[in-house]
Design an enzyme around this catalytic site. Structure first.
Site, short mmCIF file in Angstrom:
data_model
loop_
_atom_site.label_atom_id
_atom_site.label_comp_id
_atom_site.label_asym_id
_atom_site.label_seq_id
_atom_site.Cartn_x
_atom_site.Cartn_y
_atom_site.Cartn_z
N LYS B 76 0.86 -1.19 0.00
CA LYS B 76 0.00 0.00 0.00
C LYS B 76 0.89 1.24 0.00
O LYS B 76 1.91 1.27 0.71
CB LYS B 76 -0.90 -0.02 1.24
CG LYS B 76 -1.93 1.12 1.27
CD LYS B 76 -2.90 1.00 2.45
CE LYS B 76 -3.94 2.10 2.46
NZ LYS B 76 -4.89 1.99 3.57
N SER B 151 -9.93 2.23 2.61
CA SER B 151 -8.99 2.95 1.79
C SER B 151 -7.98 2.06 1.07
O SER B 151 -7.36 2.49 0.11
CB SER B 151 -8.21 3.94 2.65
OG SER B 151 -7.40 3.26 3.58
N SER B 175 -10.40 -0.03 6.79
CA SER B 175 -9.73 0.11 5.50
C SER B 175 -9.03 -1.14 4.97
O SER B 175 -8.58 -1.15 3.82
CB SER B 175 -8.71 1.25 5.56
OG SER B 175 -9.38 2.48 5.45
#
Lengths: 95, 484, 478
Positions: B76, B151, B175
């Protein structure tokens, strides 16, 4: 809880965010809506509840007082927007 | 190759069926041909990946390989990676080449894992649909007109589309779990403090926690083995030994007590999602588990509480983005004030600005007690609900998200509706508990996730519970048609 | 109208740790710009603070040294504001639960009276960097080497009523922090500086007047001047029919004025909240007792001991204990001198301090060690040299010519105590000056000094003055 446009301007200034005049009504509405959501909290009596700042009940660990870092300012300043003589430059500060 | 799990890949690499270089190249090829459809990657680190893979091949040949040596992973874009652009999904960091590695990245590097690239995400991890990214929305591999969740949407989509065998995510209010649910993969948010936060760009420090996003629970266990552990650079890191998370995967579930909070099955839950979750619970009963209805009476306060605590912390955490030492700086600032305001005003997107403003307001003079202190008190009540529940049950189960993936643009104009996407996941962050999302069926051809919440540091049990379910179901093994 | 001045001080003492309060970067002073600012100090995305053990120990030491409470649990909070020398956009400080709570300090005023000044609290925090102006036209340069240096902010009650009292309090704190070795006390380098909260009120009025805060005063002299200026200004404002505004002001030593700071014009809303990156600091009794056991003797105790052990006057004891290096120096001198406490005090406070001042030398770097000075005083005491010759010896030692014995030997300064030799000199002088002998014997006592001078001169100052006196008296008797 509802905010005024003036409140929005004040908060934007506090947070150092430029916001165009055109966007202020939208922020006013959205922020007020969020505060409306948050408002549900006030219905609960929490007078005897201790605030919880951390999920775990731990205490601060302490580091030994040892210098472990070396000079890397050139590498760190490679990514800086404006540097001269190893100093970060900003528009003149008036004290 | 791309349909193998981590443990299969690891075994194949050790056995010399193919090299890490071949494996890495095959994933790089998939990314270059397929990622344009879903926009899961912000940066693909092709050369770095191949160099690392070559080094991994040597290590494998030398017989000193760790389980993840040579395994390609997607990271990420919230984790700082030295020498590689680290954007956090923001224009603010579009030019930010991190000068150091996050602890999580260091751990993977030490294990010899290969980084394929950095995945797209909601800007500064603020969002539930991946639509707040400066780099454009990620699309759901099951239907490219739908959101992947957020997210960690890029990480979830990359694994779902088999562009990476596994990825990392971070979870502040859901997330990891919510996009895992929406993309049909397995996601684990560990106990707060289990994985170091050092080098993970902070959104809300007391809630943020990194974890694995994988196809299977077994893969998640392998990833967590590498990610978890005490880090002296993070004061909130737990000083506890890390068990081998793969050790108890096959333990029997006979007698396991599952708590079903009645608040997780009420109004707001899509009926078909509810049915899918109930079917999963029945599967657990078949495996010998006992089900018990419980109550988490303060559940309805989780979202309001979260939207004070998280913005308050983020408003302060994001003050460092000021255009002085790194990141975006506006053109020709007239003075210092202008430098700050325009760099931040232009560098941050709308959702980030909203949250910063809400946070600044909640902390400001005259409102601190009514908002911030109040939220911290409610946080304790929410946390106490779980403490009581875990006196009676071993794990808590329910839906991960109230509905399957929604359409791109469907909620992006309405922050409040968007916030309610995380209604079932937020409480675990407020309490600091570990939570997982496991694929548990489909509704209208879109995946549905089962959420499993465990007690503090009980990740082994969560993984065991998820793994046993995956032994008797194949939801997690399904692949979206275009990405087979 | 008669005005009463009310002053409270916020003293910032830089703690003498090797590394910063939340990072492993060095705190050494004077390094090239930004070479001691690591990723944590720079507030890079993703970095986290970890608290320095030594900074906590030092805060505990201060708490114990001032008899203040040491908090069993304290919390770090973020103070949010934007400023270029503050990399994270917030300063990690302490707000609601500081590490050191209330205490009381006694200060000694010039007239000898003792006054109690309340300490409100002392808390740990990180220092900011430095802004350098004029490096580049229209720009300010930022050096973050100092960012993250540990500070102990010591807040007093508004208990001081004059600039003199403020100075006495500040000096007392200065002496304590340097005694217990938690701060080098170097004011030129900014290791010890203060903000003064100043207000005035009509004498007899209970309510405080509106205060102004004067920022960053880094010398005792500036504190005194700035306070006096500010008091004058406030009285002028009020007597001119105006009202004092609560504001932050800057003292300009060149222009000799205080002026409002533009950067602090707007009322700040610091939005303090507990720092979620740091956990509560807990200090148990065991830790406190371990620190207490290692606490050095404090200024007040040392003063009392000097009075009783060395039989010094209050004044002498006060001067000698004003700084720990001075007190330590004195004690070694006494020991080396064989216990000549009074004579040692005179030398340390007199010629020694005078020379230090004149040469602007630090006591730790001065060429005459305490052992050397004590050795010289021993020679005065045992009559090897006279006090007058000692000045010559001291000067030679300062010039690096060796210790007292070596100087006495090489310069032949040994006092003549052989009465036979002195009698011989006296006889010669008497023989050669019959006129003066006549005068003396006829009652002109003053001429006695002439004989002493002559004998000393003839002995090149080395004759023992007491013996010379005695022998002269005997021989001049009619």
């Amino acid at each position: 809880m509802s905010l005024t446009q003036d409140d929005v301007k004040k908060i934007a200034h506090l947070a150092r965010l430029s916001i165009s005049e055109d966007d202020i009504p939208a922020y006013e509405k959205e922020l007020s809506n969020i505060l409306g959501l948050v408002e549900q909290m006030s219905a609960v009596d929490t007078s005897d509840v201790a605030p919880m700042a951390h999920p775990l009940d731990m205490v601060q660990r302490l580091r030994d007082d040892v210098v472990t870092e070396t000079d890397h300012h050139e590498q760190y300043q490679d990514i800086a927007p404006n540097v001269e003589n190893s100093l970060y430059l900003v528009p003149q500060v008036i004290e | 190759m791309h349909n193998k799990t981590l443990s299969e890949l690891s075994a194949a690499l050790q056995a010399g069926e193919f090299s890490s270089t071949e494996l890495t190249q095959s994933y790089l090829d998939r990314i270059s041909s397929l990622d344009p459809q879903i926009n899961a990657f912000v940066t693909v680190t092709q050369q770095l990946a191949l160099d690392t893979a070559a080094a991994a091949d040597k290590r494998i040949a030398a017989g000193t390989a760790a389980p993840l040596t040579g395994i390609p992973l997607a990271q990420k874009d919230i984790f700082c990676t030295e020498g590689v652009k680290t954007t956090c999904g923001s224009k603010m960091l579009d030019n930010f080449i991190s000068p150091y590695d996050a602890t999580v990245i260091e751990n993977f590097n030490a294990a010899g894992a290969v980084m394929l690239g950095k995945t797209n995400m909601d800007e500064f991890a603020m969002g539930s649909s991946n639509e707040t990214s400066y780099y454009g929305p990620v699309k759901n591999p099951w239907d490219i007109n739908k959101v992947p969740g957020g997210s960690s949407g890029g990480s979830a989509a990359a694994v779902a589309a088999r562009l990476a065998p596994a990825s990392t995510g971070t979870d502040t209010g859901g997330s990891i779990r919510q996009p895992a649910s929406l993309c049909g993969i397995t996601g684990l948010k560990p106990t707060y403090g289990r994985v170091s936060r050092y080098g993970m760009i902070a959104f809300a420090s007391s809630l943020d926690q990194a974890g694995p996003m994988t196809r299977t629970a077994e893969d998640a266990a392998m990833m967590l083995n590498c990610m978890a552990g005490f880090d002296e650079r993070d004061s909130t890191s737990a000083q506890r030994d890390v068990p081998d998370y793969t050790a108890n995967l096959n333990d029997s579930l006979q007698g396991l007590t599952i708590g079903l909070p009645k608040e997780y099955f009420g109004e707001g839950l899509d009926a078909q999602v509810g049915s899918a979750v109930e079917a999963a619970i029945r599967e657990y009963e078949n495996l010998g588990a006992v089900v018990k209805e419980i109550s988490l009476p303060n559940t309805h306060l989780a979202v309001p509480t979260y939207y004070v605590v998280a913005p308050a912390e983020c408003s302060s955490n994001l003050s460092r983005f000021d255009g002085v030492r790194f990141g975006y700086r506006c053109d020709d600032p007239a003075d210092l004030e202008d430098l700050y305001k325009r760099s931040r005003g232009e560098g941050f997107g709308a959702e980030v600005k909203r949250r910063i403003m809400i946070g600044a307001y909640a902390l400001s003079a005259g409102y601190y007690d009514a908002y911030y202190i109040k939220a911290q008190q409610l946080r304790r009540l929410i946390s106490d609900d779980f403490k009581r529940a875990f006196e009676e049950v071993d794990v808590i189960m329910g839906p991960t998200a109230p509905e399957p993936a929604f359409g791109l643009g469907e909620k992006s104009d309405d922050p409040i509706t968007m916030y309610l996407s995380d209604i079932y996941t937020i409480a675990a962050n407020l309490a600091g508990l570990p939570g997982m999302s496991v694929p548990a069926g489909f509704v209208n051809n879109m995946p549905v996730g089962l959420q499993i919440i465990g007690n503090y540091f009980d990740e082994s049990r969560l993984l065991n519970v998820a793994h046993r379910y995956q032994q008797v179901t194949d939801w997690h093994a399904r692949t979206p048609e275009q990405f087979k | 109208m008669e005005w009463e001045v009310v002053i409270g001080l916020e003293i910032h003492a830089q703690l003498a740790t090797k590394s910063k309060i939340f990072s492993g970067a060095s705190t050494a002073y004077g390094a090239p710009a930004n070479t001691q600012a690591c990723v944590v100090d720079l507030g890079m995305p993703g970095v986290l603070p970890v608290l320095n053990h030594e900074a906590v120990q030092m805060a505990i030491k201060f708490g114990l040294a001032t008899g203040s409470e040491v908090a069993p649990r304290s919390i770090f909070a973020r103070k949010n504001y934007f400023y270029p020398d503050l990399p994270k956009g917030y300063q990690i400080s302490q707000m609601e639960l500081p590490i050191v709570g209330e205490g009381v300090l006694e200060i000694r005023l010039e007239d000898g009276t003792v006054k109690k000044i309340g300490i409100t609290r002392a808390h740990l925090e990180e220092d900011a960097g430095k802004s350098l102006h004029g490096e580049s036209p229209g720009m300010t340069g930022i050096d973050l080497n100092r960012a993250g240096t540990p500070l102990l902010e010591i807040v007093s009650e508004p208990d001081m009523r004059s600039a003199k009292e403020a100075i006495a309090y500040m000096k007392k704190i200065h002496s304590i922090v340097t005694y217990i070795d938690i701060c080098d006390g170097n004011m030129q380098e900014g290791s010890f500086r203060c903000d003064a909260n100043v207000s005035v009120r009509p004498k007899g009025q209970e309510e405080y007047g509106t205060r102004a805060e004067i920022k960053n005063l880094n010398s005792f002299r500036f504190v005194e001047k700035a306070i006096n200026l500010e008091v004058e200004r406030q009285i002028d404002v009020i007597e001119g029919g105006g009202a004092v505004v609560q504001e932050t002001r800057l003292y300009d030593s060149d222009k000799h004025e205080t002026r409002a700071m533009r950067s602090k014009e707007e009322a700040n809303d610091y939005r303090y909240f507990p720092d979620p990156d740091l956990l509560p600091v807990e200090i148990d009794n065991e830790t406190i007792e371990a620190v207490r056991a290692n606490l050095p003797e404090l200024p007040d105790a040392k003063l009392q001991r000097f009075i009783s052990e060395y039989e010094l006057s209050d004044y002498d004891a006060d001067v000698l204990t004003s700084s720990r290096p001075m007190a330590d120096y004195y004690e070694i001198v006494v020991k080396a001198s064989g216990g000549e406490a009074k004579l040692s005090a005179n030398w340390v406070m007199g010629d020694f301090s005078g020379t230090l001042n004149k040469e602007s030398t630090d006591i730790k770097e001065c060429p005459v060690s305490a052992e050397m000075l004590g050795g010289m005083i021993k020679r005065i005491a045992d009559n090897t040299i006279s006090g007058k010759i000692a000045k010559q010896v001291f000067e030679a030692m300062w010039q690096g010519e060796g210790d007292a014995d070596a100087v006495i030997e090489s310069k032949g300064l040994k006092q003549v105590t052989d009465s036979g030799a002195i009698e011989k000199l006296v006889d010669e002088i008497i023989t050669n000056n019959p006129g003066q002998v006549e005068q003396y014997r006829s009652g002109k006592d003053k001429v006695f000094g002439f004989f002493v001078g002559q004998v000393m001169k003839a002995s090149q100052g080395k004759a023992n003055p007491a013996q010379v006196n005695q022998i002269l008296k005997d021989k001049l008797k009619p």
